[in-house]
Design an enzyme around this catalytic site. Sequence first.
Site, PDB file in Angstrom:
ATOM      1  N   ALA A  83       2.279   2.960   7.311  1.00 51.64           N
ATOM      2  CA  ALA A  83       2.498   4.376   7.574  1.00 51.64           C
ATOM      3  C   ALA A  83       1.200   5.090   7.973  1.00 51.64           C
ATOM      4  O   ALA A  83       1.230   6.230   8.408  1.00 51.64           O
ATOM      5  CB  ALA A  83       3.109   5.051   6.347  1.00 51.64           C
TER       6      ALA A  83
ATOM      7  N   SER B 153       0.822  -1.200   0.000  1.00 56.44           N
ATOM      8  CA  SER B 153       0.000   0.000   0.000  1.00 56.44           C
ATOM      9  C   SER B 153       0.865   1.263   0.000  1.00 56.44           C
ATOM     10  O   SER B 153       0.838   2.045  -0.936  1.00 56.44           O
ATOM     11  CB  SER B 153      -0.942  -0.002   1.203  1.00 56.44           C
ATOM     12  OG  SER B 153      -1.703   1.175   1.210  1.00 56.44           O
ATOM     13  N   ASP B 154       1.658   1.414   1.052  1.00 55.05           N
ATOM     14  CA  ASP B 154       2.447   2.639   1.182  1.00 55.05           C
ATOM     15  C   ASP B 154       3.392   2.881   0.007  1.00 55.05           C
ATOM     16  O   ASP B 154       3.569   4.004  -0.436  1.00 55.05           O
ATOM     17  CB  ASP B 154       3.280   2.595   2.467  1.00 55.05           C
ATOM     18  CG  ASP B 154       2.407   2.629   3.706  1.00 55.05           C
ATOM     19  OD1 ASP B 154       1.280   3.130   3.598  1.00 55.05           O
ATOM     20  OD2 ASP B 154       2.862   2.162   4.755  1.00 55.05           O
ATOM     21  N   VAL B 155       4.002   1.792  -0.486  1.00 58.52           N
ATOM     22  CA  VAL B 155       5.045   1.963  -1.500  1.00 58.52           C
ATOM     23  C   VAL B 155       4.502   2.394  -2.852  1.00 58.52           C
ATOM     24  O   VAL B 155       5.252   2.752  -3.755  1.00 58.52           O
ATOM     25  CB  VAL B 155       5.876   0.673  -1.685  1.00 58.52           C
ATOM     26  CG1 VAL B 155       6.614   0.342  -0.403  1.00 58.52           C
ATOM     27  CG2 VAL B 155       5.016  -0.484  -2.127  1.00 58.52           C
ATOM     28  N   MET B 156       3.167   2.353  -3.012  1.00 60.37           N
ATOM     29  CA  MET B 156       2.601   2.795  -4.286  1.00 60.37           C
ATOM     30  C   MET B 156       1.504   3.818  -4.032  1.00 60.37           C
ATOM     31  O   MET B 156       0.622   4.006  -4.830  1.00 60.37           O
ATOM     32  CB  MET B 156       2.054   1.578  -5.044  1.00 60.37           C
ATOM     33  CG  MET B 156       1.135   0.724  -4.199  1.00 60.37           C
ATOM     34  SD  MET B 156      -0.138  -0.009  -5.191  1.00 60.37           S
ATOM     35  CE  MET B 156      -1.436  -0.220  -3.999  1.00 60.37           C
TER      36      MET B 156
END
Lengths: 113, 483
Positions: free
Chosen positions: B452, B411-414
């Site tokens: 995050a 989720s966070d990385v994209m």
Amino acid sequence: MEILTHPVWGPVILIGVFVVASVLGYIIIRKVPSLLHTPLMSGMNALSGVTVLGALIAGVAAYKTQSVVVLIIALVAAALAMVNVAGGFFVTHKMLRMFDKKGGNDKKEEEKE
Amino acid sequence: MTPIVYYILSAVLSALVLAGLAMESRVKLAVKGNLICVGVMGLAIILTLFSADTDLKTALLNPFLWGSIAVGGVAGVLWARKVKMIEMPQTVALLNGIGGLASALVGGLELAKAESSVFGAVTAALALVIGAVTFSGSLIAALKLSRKIDSRPKKFKGQGAVSALLLAAALAGIVLAGFGLRIPALLLTVVSATVFGVIFALRVGGADMPVAISLLNSFSGVAGAIAGMAIANVLLVAVGGIVGSSGLLLTQIMCRAMNRNLMDILLGKTVKVDKPAEKPAEEPAAETPSKTVEEEKAEAEAAPEKPEETAEETQAEEAPYALKDAKDVIIVPGYGMALSQAQQKVKELADKLEANGAKVRYAIHPVAGRMPGHMNVLLAEADVDYDVLFQLDEINDDFAKCDAVVVIGASDVMNPAAREAEGTPIYGMPILNVDAAPHVFVCNYDLKPGYAGVENPLYKRTNGIRLLLGDAKESLQTLIDEL
């Protein structure tokens, strides 16, 4: 090893060694691919258990002077550091073996149990 | 043993450590590099025991020392054998903390010793401080990573002042040690450094945790080196120095990958939750922190066991795009893949796609998972060739050109919010441009924000996205069956 306990030269040499080692350590892993970040961190973590040497030296000294409390603390420190060393190297090896497919497959099987 | 022989052997061992680490930073040589380090450590222990004791017999026969080495070593191996790949981050943190504690004990012993020099006492106190910070900090980091305590950054009023005060107290302790007030110095440094470590680690949160671990790892090397100065042992100083500096470099490499400043992370500038008034709507997660964590915990526990909950939600209005039409597919793995142990299924899907004539690549974000390289380890476990794994900057422009993207538990990385949502933990972090792809398949457990804690606007996209919620293994099976 007298020079290392010399009031002036001892600190100078020790700090000098620290600086040189730090610079070399900094240079040596410059090009590490991100794929190896976790195993490398884990490997360095195992190496940081090198403090076992300090614990052993303290242990030897305490053994000679028969100071039981110091000996016990030193032994605990040595054992803890060894957990760090042995555990660290083992998990690193476990991770790295997964990257090394050629020739590593048979070992992998045995690990899965 | 004459000193000169000892020094030469120490230099050789230090050089071998350097060689081992250099090999460990190359894929082909890494296993051998690690084994070299193992050998060096063994030889260093033997060398130290023989040089510390002039009487060869006591060195060989000292049952206490060999006993404690054996106990520690066996315990370490037994523990490491049981560790699963997914538990790696907290394991490394915990091992690191244990090493830090050992350094602190060595420093403490040297400090308490009456006959040591001023240099010896000061360095011993310093080793104690760094070791204690490493210990308590790593412990908290391990607890956070294993979700035993809330992983969000903890802040309280006056935290900066308290930290500064604790550091000053530790420094005062070191000064006291220099003046020969050993016991007050011992107490002051132990207490202040331990508390400082706790506060430091509590303040770090979200995506910054890998960086904090790497930094603590570097600390434990420095702690060892300084303990080495205290007891005048060159080998310890050299190896500790090498680990300390290369650990610091690794930390910097990670920071760069996340576009974060190391100082910002240390000072807790990560999350600007102290000004939520500006945009409360964008950070709903911050309002219900404990709830989310509980749910995430539930996610961790429930994911592998409840396949029947697999809900499918197709949001495309027109006929859904089928993965079998895709000729160029990029797979984006995240921590969710680790949680559901879906890497084998991912490989299966990739094999099917390839059999279908598609080109399959993997996009690995530098901080995907809980540690840098975490995804690589898991994919390697599933026999994915590392030639098809691409780093962020190598593949980011290709998202717009590819046919489809399959996201597995990321989720966070994209999260496109990283580009615009100022003040959130991920703001400014380079992300994988998944949102540029024409078709996105998201195999996530739910649509909750990632580690995050920032909502992902990508999920709200109305076309070209298919959300397969539930256990990633099941979702992947659905995709495989459709092929």
